[in-house]
Design a protein around this motif. Sequence first.
Motif, short mmCIF file in Angstrom:
data_model
loop_
_atom_site.label_atom_id
_atom_site.label_comp_id
_atom_site.label_asym_id
_atom_site.label_seq_id
_atom_site.Cartn_x
_atom_site.Cartn_y
_atom_site.Cartn_z
N GLY A 1 5.28 -17.78 -4.46
CA GLY A 1 4.32 -16.78 -4.94
C GLY A 1 3.05 -16.78 -4.13
N PHE A 2 2.55 -17.98 -3.79
CA PHE A 2 1.34 -18.07 -2.98
C PHE A 2 1.58 -17.48 -1.59
N TYR A 3 2.73 -17.76 -1.01
CA TYR A 3 3.05 -17.17 0.29
C TYR A 3 3.26 -15.67 0.17
N GLY A 4 3.78 -15.24 -0.96
CA GLY A 4 3.95 -13.80 -1.19
C GLY A 4 2.64 -13.04 -1.17
N THR A 5 1.55 -13.72 -1.49
CA THR A 5 0.25 -13.08 -1.43
C THR A 5 -0.08 -12.67 0.01
#
Length: 97
Positions: free
Chosen positions: A35-39
């Motif tokens: 999710g953090f990388y998806g940002t």
Amino acid sequence: MISKETLFALSLFPYLGFLWFIGRTPQTPRLALYGFYGTLVFVAITIPAGIYSQLHYGVSLANVDWLHGGAEIFLTLTNILVVLGFAQAVRELKMKN
């Protein structure tokens, strides 16, 4: 005074540092990390959408509902991954104790 575009660009460096550190922490839930990388993917999507909005419609991305909504849906999905990842980690920790 720093422009909002410059501030936005500069904000990527601390976030990349955050990703570097959290990615090396074994306690970080994988789903949350995705999710953090998806940002970052959200940012990569939003920049061209904003440029398209300005060139094609002559207004900012926030004023073109279908483009802005599409970008925000992706951000929402990344936030859901972060929440689900940490919720799963909390459940696993409670089961251990």
